[in-house]
Write a protein that holds these residues in place. Structure first.
Motif, PDB file in Angstrom:
ATOM      1  N   MET A 131      32.646  32.225  30.637  1.00  0.00           N
ATOM      2  CA  MET A 131      33.826  32.078  31.482  1.00  0.00           C
ATOM      3  C   MET A 131      34.563  33.409  31.561  1.00  0.00           C
ATOM      4  N   PRO A 132      35.092  33.770  32.730  1.00  0.00           N
ATOM      5  CA  PRO A 132      35.837  35.025  32.849  1.00  0.00           C
ATOM      6  C   PRO A 132      37.041  35.055  31.905  1.00  0.00           C
ATOM      7  N   ARG A 133      37.561  36.228  31.699  1.00  0.00           N
ATOM      8  CA  ARG A 133      38.719  36.407  30.825  1.00  0.00           C
ATOM      9  C   ARG A 133      39.993  36.039  31.575  1.00  0.00           C
ATOM     10  N   TYR A 134      40.709  35.028  31.083  1.00  0.00           N
ATOM     11  CA  TYR A 134      41.985  34.631  31.684  1.00  0.00           C
ATOM     12  C   TYR A 134      43.121  35.109  30.791  1.00  0.00           C
ATOM     13  N   ARG A 135      44.098  35.746  31.394  1.00  0.00           N
ATOM     14  CA  ARG A 135      45.183  36.368  30.632  1.00  0.00           C
ATOM     15  C   ARG A 135      46.489  35.594  30.737  1.00  0.00           C
ATOM     16  N   MET A 136      46.572  34.652  31.691  1.00  0.00           N
ATOM     17  CA  MET A 136      47.763  33.820  31.831  1.00  0.00           C
ATOM     18  C   MET A 136      47.352  32.365  31.990  1.00  0.00           C
ATOM     19  N   LEU A 137      48.095  31.487  31.323  1.00  0.00           N
ATOM     20  CA  LEU A 137      47.903  30.043  31.424  1.00  0.00           C
ATOM     21  C   LEU A 137      49.187  29.441  31.951  1.00  0.00           C
ATOM     22  N   ALA A 138      49.184  29.011  33.213  1.00  0.00           N
ATOM     23  CA  ALA A 138      50.359  28.419  33.857  1.00  0.00           C
ATOM     24  C   ALA A 138      50.268  26.903  33.750  1.00  0.00           C
ATOM     25  N   LEU A 139      51.238  26.297  33.088  1.00  0.00           N
ATOM     26  CA  LEU A 139      51.164  24.886  32.748  1.00  0.00           C
ATOM     27  C   LEU A 139      52.291  24.073  33.375  1.00  0.00           C
ATOM     28  N   GLY A 175      41.647  26.773  38.608  1.00  0.00           N
ATOM     29  CA  GLY A 175      42.581  25.677  38.810  1.00  0.00           C
ATOM     30  C   GLY A 175      42.037  24.425  38.160  1.00  0.00           C
ATOM     31  N   VAL A 176      42.828  23.824  37.248  1.00  0.00           N
ATOM     32  CA  VAL A 176      42.369  22.676  36.477  1.00  0.00           C
ATOM     33  C   VAL A 176      43.282  21.483  36.724  1.00  0.00           C
ATOM     34  N   ALA A 177      42.684  20.342  37.021  1.00  0.00           N
ATOM     35  CA  ALA A 177      43.420  19.089  37.160  1.00  0.00           C
ATOM     36  C   ALA A 177      43.281  18.279  35.875  1.00  0.00           C
ATOM     37  N   MET A 178      44.353  17.658  35.457  1.00  0.00           N
ATOM     38  CA  MET A 178      44.274  16.736  34.332  1.00  0.00           C
ATOM     39  C   MET A 178      43.551  15.466  34.772  1.00  0.00           C
ATOM     40  N   GLY A 179      42.982  14.758  33.815  1.00  0.00           N
ATOM     41  CA  GLY A 179      42.278  13.526  34.136  1.00  0.00           C
ATOM     42  C   GLY A 179      43.163  12.461  34.727  1.00  0.00           C
ATOM     43  N   ASP A 239      45.608  37.450  40.387  1.00  0.00           N
ATOM     44  CA  ASP A 239      45.374  36.018  40.572  1.00  0.00           C
ATOM     45  C   ASP A 239      44.155  35.528  39.806  1.00  0.00           C
ATOM     46  N   GLU A 240      43.095  36.320  39.813  1.00  0.00           N
ATOM     47  CA  GLU A 240      41.832  35.913  39.184  1.00  0.00           C
ATOM     48  C   GLU A 240      41.950  35.777  37.670  1.00  0.00           C
ATOM     49  N   GLU A 241      43.018  36.329  37.080  1.00  0.00           N
ATOM     50  CA  GLU A 241      43.203  36.263  35.633  1.00  0.00           C
ATOM     51  C   GLU A 241      44.103  35.101  35.215  1.00  0.00           C
ATOM     52  N   ILE A 242      44.450  34.241  36.167  1.00  0.00           N
ATOM     53  CA  ILE A 242      45.365  33.128  35.905  1.00  0.00           C
ATOM     54  C   ILE A 242      44.598  31.815  35.891  1.00  0.00           C
ATOM     55  N   CYS A 243      44.844  31.007  34.876  1.00  0.00           N
ATOM     56  CA  CYS A 243      44.399  29.618  34.847  1.00  0.00           C
ATOM     57  C   CYS A 243      45.637  28.748  35.031  1.00  0.00           C
ATOM     58  N   ALA A 244      45.608  27.865  36.019  1.00  0.00           N
ATOM     59  CA  ALA A 244      46.745  26.984  36.304  1.00  0.00           C
ATOM     60  C   ALA A 244      46.318  25.531  36.114  1.00  0.00           C
TER      61      ALA A 244
END
Length: 277
Positions: free
Chosen positions: A1-9, A242-246, A220-225
Protein backbone atom coordinates in the motif's frame (compact mmCIF):
# COMPACT_ATOMS: atom_id res chain seq x y z
CA UNK A 1 0.00 0.00 0.00
CA UNK A 2 1.30 3.52 -0.75
CA UNK A 3 2.57 5.67 2.09
CA UNK A 4 -0.24 7.75 3.62
CA UNK A 5 0.81 10.69 5.75
CA UNK A 6 -2.62 11.99 6.84
CA UNK A 7 -5.66 10.16 8.19
CA UNK A 8 -8.83 12.27 7.98
CA UNK A 9 -11.53 10.81 10.20
CA UNK A 10 -15.23 11.43 10.51
CA UNK A 11 -16.48 11.09 14.11
CA UNK A 12 -20.09 9.86 14.31
CA UNK A 13 -20.35 6.43 12.74
CA UNK A 14 -16.58 6.23 12.26
CA UNK A 15 -14.42 7.20 15.24
CA UNK A 16 -17.17 6.59 17.80
CA UNK A 17 -19.41 3.54 17.97
CA UNK A 18 -23.20 3.41 18.25
CA UNK A 19 -22.91 4.18 21.98
CA UNK A 20 -20.98 7.39 21.21
CA UNK A 21 -17.80 5.87 22.64
CA UNK A 22 -14.25 5.61 21.36
CA UNK A 23 -13.47 1.95 21.97
CA UNK A 24 -10.12 0.96 23.53
CA UNK A 25 -9.09 -0.69 20.25
CA UNK A 26 -9.89 2.45 18.28
CA UNK A 27 -8.07 4.70 20.75
CA UNK A 28 -5.00 2.47 20.54
CA UNK A 29 -5.20 2.56 16.74
CA UNK A 30 -5.15 6.36 16.77
CA UNK A 31 -2.06 6.32 18.99
CA UNK A 32 -0.43 3.73 16.71
CA UNK A 33 -1.11 5.85 13.63
CA UNK A 34 0.46 8.90 15.29
CA UNK A 35 3.46 6.85 16.42
CA UNK A 36 3.92 5.71 12.82
CA UNK A 37 4.14 9.33 11.70
CA UNK A 38 0.60 9.64 10.34
CA UNK A 39 -1.08 12.99 11.02
CA UNK A 40 -4.59 12.28 12.39
CA UNK A 41 -7.17 14.96 11.60
CA UNK A 42 -10.78 14.88 12.76
CA UNK A 43 -13.23 16.03 10.08
CA UNK A 44 -16.75 16.09 11.47
CA UNK A 45 -20.19 17.57 11.07
CA UNK A 46 -20.26 18.19 14.82
CA UNK A 47 -20.02 21.63 16.30
CA UNK A 48 -16.57 22.64 17.54
CA UNK A 49 -17.64 22.56 21.18
CA UNK A 50 -18.72 18.92 20.80
CA UNK A 51 -15.45 17.97 19.10
CA UNK A 52 -12.93 19.49 21.55
CA UNK A 53 -13.56 16.89 24.32
CA UNK A 54 -12.12 14.17 22.07
CA UNK A 55 -8.76 15.91 21.73
CA UNK A 56 -7.12 15.18 25.08
CA UNK A 57 -8.01 11.47 25.35
CA UNK A 58 -6.68 10.84 21.83
CA UNK A 59 -3.70 13.23 22.09
CA UNK A 60 -4.72 14.94 18.84
CA UNK A 61 -2.85 18.17 18.10
CA UNK A 62 -4.01 18.86 14.54
CA UNK A 63 -6.59 21.52 13.65
CA UNK A 64 -10.17 20.32 14.11
CA UNK A 65 -12.37 20.38 11.00
CA UNK A 66 -15.92 20.93 12.22
CA UNK A 67 -19.35 21.79 10.82
CA UNK A 68 -18.56 19.70 7.72
CA UNK A 69 -15.62 21.91 6.82
CA UNK A 70 -17.11 25.32 7.56
CA UNK A 71 -15.06 25.96 10.72
CA UNK A 72 -11.47 24.89 11.40
CA UNK A 73 -9.81 25.71 14.74
CA UNK A 74 -6.69 24.67 16.63
CA UNK A 75 -7.78 22.88 19.82
CA UNK A 76 -4.91 23.93 22.10
CA UNK A 77 -5.70 27.65 21.84
CA UNK A 78 -9.03 27.71 19.94
CA UNK A 79 -7.56 29.87 17.21
CA UNK A 80 -9.64 30.05 14.05
CA UNK A 81 -7.78 28.69 11.02
CA UNK A 82 -10.72 28.99 8.63
CA UNK A 83 -14.28 30.23 8.98
CA UNK A 84 -16.67 30.18 6.03
CA UNK A 85 -18.85 33.23 5.47
CA UNK A 86 -22.12 33.81 3.67
CA UNK A 87 -22.57 37.06 1.73
CA UNK A 88 -25.02 38.97 3.99
CA UNK A 89 -27.72 39.47 1.29
CA UNK A 90 -27.68 35.74 0.54
CA UNK A 91 -27.98 34.85 4.22
CA UNK A 92 -31.06 37.05 4.58
CA UNK A 93 -32.74 35.29 1.68
CA UNK A 94 -31.76 31.83 2.93
CA UNK A 95 -33.16 32.22 6.45
CA UNK A 96 -36.34 33.84 5.14
CA UNK A 97 -36.89 30.98 2.72
CA UNK A 98 -36.39 28.40 5.47
CA UNK A 99 -38.87 30.23 7.68
CA UNK A 100 -41.32 30.67 4.82
CA UNK A 101 -41.35 26.93 4.20
CA UNK A 102 -42.37 26.32 7.80
CA UNK A 103 -39.00 25.45 9.36
CA UNK A 104 -36.95 26.97 12.18
CA UNK A 105 -33.54 28.19 10.94
CA UNK A 106 -30.38 28.10 13.03
CA UNK A 107 -27.16 29.98 12.27
CA UNK A 108 -23.79 28.62 13.42
CA UNK A 109 -21.29 31.28 14.47
CA UNK A 110 -17.63 31.32 15.51
CA UNK A 111 -18.56 32.16 19.09
CA UNK A 112 -17.00 29.32 21.09
CA UNK A 113 -15.03 31.86 23.14
CA UNK A 114 -18.29 33.56 24.09
CA UNK A 115 -19.77 30.33 25.42
CA UNK A 116 -22.34 29.48 22.77
CA UNK A 117 -22.54 27.97 19.28
CA UNK A 118 -25.59 29.16 17.37
CA UNK A 119 -28.23 31.83 16.91
CA UNK A 120 -31.96 31.37 16.38
CA UNK A 121 -34.96 33.67 15.86
CA UNK A 122 -37.11 34.68 18.86
CA UNK A 123 -40.04 32.58 17.65
CA UNK A 124 -40.84 30.30 14.79
CA UNK A 125 -41.81 26.87 13.64
CA UNK A 126 -40.73 24.56 16.45
CA UNK A 127 -41.41 20.98 15.41
CA UNK A 128 -40.67 17.99 17.63
CA UNK A 129 -37.27 17.47 16.06
CA UNK A 130 -36.26 21.08 16.75
CA UNK A 131 -37.68 20.92 20.26
CA UNK A 132 -35.58 17.85 21.01
CA UNK A 133 -32.45 19.56 19.64
CA UNK A 134 -32.99 22.57 21.91
CA UNK A 135 -33.64 20.35 24.94
CA UNK A 136 -30.40 18.44 24.34
CA UNK A 137 -28.36 21.63 23.86
CA UNK A 138 -29.41 23.93 26.71
CA UNK A 139 -27.55 27.23 26.87
CA UNK A 140 -25.69 26.62 23.62
CA UNK A 141 -27.71 29.06 21.54
CA UNK A 142 -28.72 32.71 21.65
CA UNK A 143 -31.90 34.47 20.53
CA UNK A 144 -31.35 37.20 17.96
CA UNK A 145 -34.25 39.62 17.68
CA UNK A 146 -33.07 40.93 14.28
CA UNK A 147 -32.52 37.41 12.94
CA UNK A 148 -34.54 37.84 9.73
CA UNK A 149 -33.77 41.51 9.07
CA UNK A 150 -30.03 41.49 9.85
CA UNK A 151 -28.84 37.93 10.52
CA UNK A 152 -25.65 37.60 12.58
CA UNK A 153 -22.48 36.54 10.77
CA UNK A 154 -22.54 32.78 10.29
CA UNK A 155 -20.42 30.07 8.71
CA UNK A 156 -23.29 27.56 8.37
CA UNK A 157 -27.03 27.22 8.79
CA UNK A 158 -29.34 24.30 9.44
CA UNK A 159 -32.90 23.21 10.10
CA UNK A 160 -34.39 20.00 11.46
CA UNK A 161 -37.36 17.85 10.55
CA UNK A 162 -38.27 14.52 9.07
CA UNK A 163 -36.12 13.08 6.31
CA UNK A 164 -38.74 13.94 3.68
CA UNK A 165 -39.12 17.50 4.95
CA UNK A 166 -35.37 18.09 4.92
CA UNK A 167 -34.91 16.61 1.45
CA UNK A 168 -37.68 18.92 0.22
CA UNK A 169 -35.98 21.87 1.92
CA UNK A 170 -32.66 20.94 0.33
CA UNK A 171 -34.30 20.84 -3.10
CA UNK A 172 -36.00 24.20 -2.55
CA UNK A 173 -32.73 25.85 -1.47
CA UNK A 174 -30.85 24.37 -4.43
CA UNK A 175 -33.51 25.67 -6.82
CA UNK A 176 -33.71 29.12 -5.26
CA UNK A 177 -29.93 29.65 -4.97
CA UNK A 178 -28.24 27.64 -7.73
CA UNK A 179 -24.47 27.22 -7.29
CA UNK A 180 -24.48 29.43 -4.20
CA UNK A 181 -24.82 26.85 -1.41
CA UNK A 182 -23.29 23.58 -0.25
CA UNK A 183 -26.18 21.37 0.90
CA UNK A 184 -26.68 17.94 2.38
CA UNK A 185 -29.25 16.08 4.46
CA UNK A 186 -28.20 13.63 7.15
CA UNK A 187 -29.12 12.31 10.56
CA UNK A 188 -26.91 12.44 13.64
CA UNK A 189 -27.28 9.42 15.94
CA UNK A 190 -27.80 11.86 18.80
CA UNK A 191 -31.13 13.13 17.47
CA UNK A 192 -34.35 11.70 16.09
CA UNK A 193 -34.64 14.31 13.33
CA UNK A 194 -32.75 14.85 10.11
CA UNK A 195 -30.65 17.95 9.46
CA UNK A 196 -30.58 20.01 6.32
CA UNK A 197 -27.12 21.55 6.61
CA UNK A 198 -26.24 24.64 4.59
CA UNK A 199 -22.87 26.26 3.92
CA UNK A 200 -21.49 28.64 1.31
CA UNK A 201 -20.77 27.01 -2.04
CA UNK A 202 -17.53 25.05 -2.17
CA UNK A 203 -17.35 24.40 1.57
CA UNK A 204 -16.98 20.68 2.33
CA UNK A 205 -14.98 18.44 4.60
CA UNK A 206 -12.66 17.82 1.67
CA UNK A 207 -12.01 21.51 1.05
CA UNK A 208 -11.01 21.83 4.71
CA UNK A 209 -8.94 18.63 4.70
CA UNK A 210 -7.00 19.92 1.71
CA UNK A 211 -6.45 23.25 3.46
CA UNK A 212 -4.99 21.50 6.52
CA UNK A 213 -2.99 19.05 4.39
CA UNK A 214 -1.41 21.88 2.42
CA UNK A 215 -0.21 23.49 5.66
CA UNK A 216 1.65 20.25 6.47
CA UNK A 217 2.96 19.81 2.94
CA UNK A 218 0.82 16.79 2.09
CA UNK A 219 -0.71 16.14 -1.34
CA UNK A 220 -4.08 14.52 -2.02
CA UNK A 221 -2.54 11.13 -2.80
CA UNK A 222 -1.01 11.01 0.70
CA UNK A 223 -4.39 11.34 2.44
CA UNK A 224 -6.59 8.51 3.66
CA UNK A 225 -10.14 9.68 4.42
CA UNK A 226 -12.70 7.60 6.33
CA UNK A 227 -16.41 8.22 6.80
CA UNK A 228 -19.94 6.89 6.72
CA UNK A 229 -22.45 9.55 5.58
CA UNK A 230 -23.17 11.89 2.68
CA UNK A 231 -21.13 14.80 4.04
CA UNK A 232 -18.09 12.51 3.82
CA UNK A 233 -18.51 11.89 0.08
CA UNK A 234 -16.24 14.73 -1.17
CA UNK A 235 -13.30 13.58 0.95
CA UNK A 236 -13.93 9.89 0.24
CA UNK A 237 -13.81 10.66 -3.49
CA UNK A 238 -10.91 13.10 -3.34
CA UNK A 239 -8.43 11.37 -1.03
CA UNK A 240 -5.70 9.03 -2.20
CA UNK A 241 -7.53 6.30 -0.28
CA UNK A 242 -11.21 6.73 0.49
CA UNK A 243 -12.62 4.24 3.00
CA UNK A 244 -16.26 3.64 3.93
CA UNK A 245 -17.19 2.11 7.25
CA UNK A 246 -19.25 -1.06 7.14
CA UNK A 247 -22.17 0.89 8.63
CA UNK A 248 -21.92 3.62 5.96
CA UNK A 249 -24.82 4.64 3.77
CA UNK A 250 -24.78 2.94 0.38
CA UNK A 251 -23.68 6.04 -1.55
CA UNK A 252 -20.51 6.24 0.55
CA UNK A 253 -19.75 2.55 0.08
CA UNK A 254 -20.18 2.94 -3.66
CA UNK A 255 -17.78 5.91 -3.74
CA UNK A 256 -15.09 4.35 -1.55
CA UNK A 257 -11.93 2.55 -2.62
CA UNK A 258 -12.34 0.10 0.27
CA UNK A 259 -14.99 -0.83 2.83
CA UNK A 260 -13.91 -1.54 6.40
CA UNK A 261 -15.78 -3.32 9.20
CA UNK A 262 -18.47 -1.32 11.01
CA UNK A 263 -17.82 1.17 13.81
CA UNK A 264 -19.18 -1.30 16.37
CA UNK A 265 -16.63 -3.86 15.12
CA UNK A 266 -13.60 -1.58 15.55
CA UNK A 267 -13.37 -0.97 11.83
CA UNK A 268 -11.08 2.00 12.33
CA UNK A 269 -8.52 -0.20 14.06
CA UNK A 270 -8.42 -2.41 10.98
CA UNK A 271 -7.98 0.60 8.70
CA UNK A 272 -4.99 1.80 10.69
CA UNK A 273 -3.57 -1.68 10.38
CA UNK A 274 -3.80 -1.38 6.58
CA UNK A 275 -1.86 1.87 6.72
CA UNK A 276 1.00 0.91 9.03
CA UNK A 277 1.55 -2.79 8.30
Amino acid sequence: MPRYRMLALDIDGTLVNSRDEVSPATAQAIRSAAAAGIRVVLATGRRYSRTVPLVAPLAIDSPLITASGALVKTPHDHRTVFCAEFPPPLLVEVVRLIDGLGHHPFLCADTYGQGFDFYQPPSGNINIETEEYLQLNPGEGRIDNDFFARPPAAFAAFALGTKRQMLDLEAALAAAFPNQLALHVLRSPRYRGFFCEIAPAGVTKWSAVRRVAKAYGFVDEEICAVGDDVNDLPMIRGAGLGVAMGNAVEAVKQAADRVAPAHDDDGLAEIVGWLID
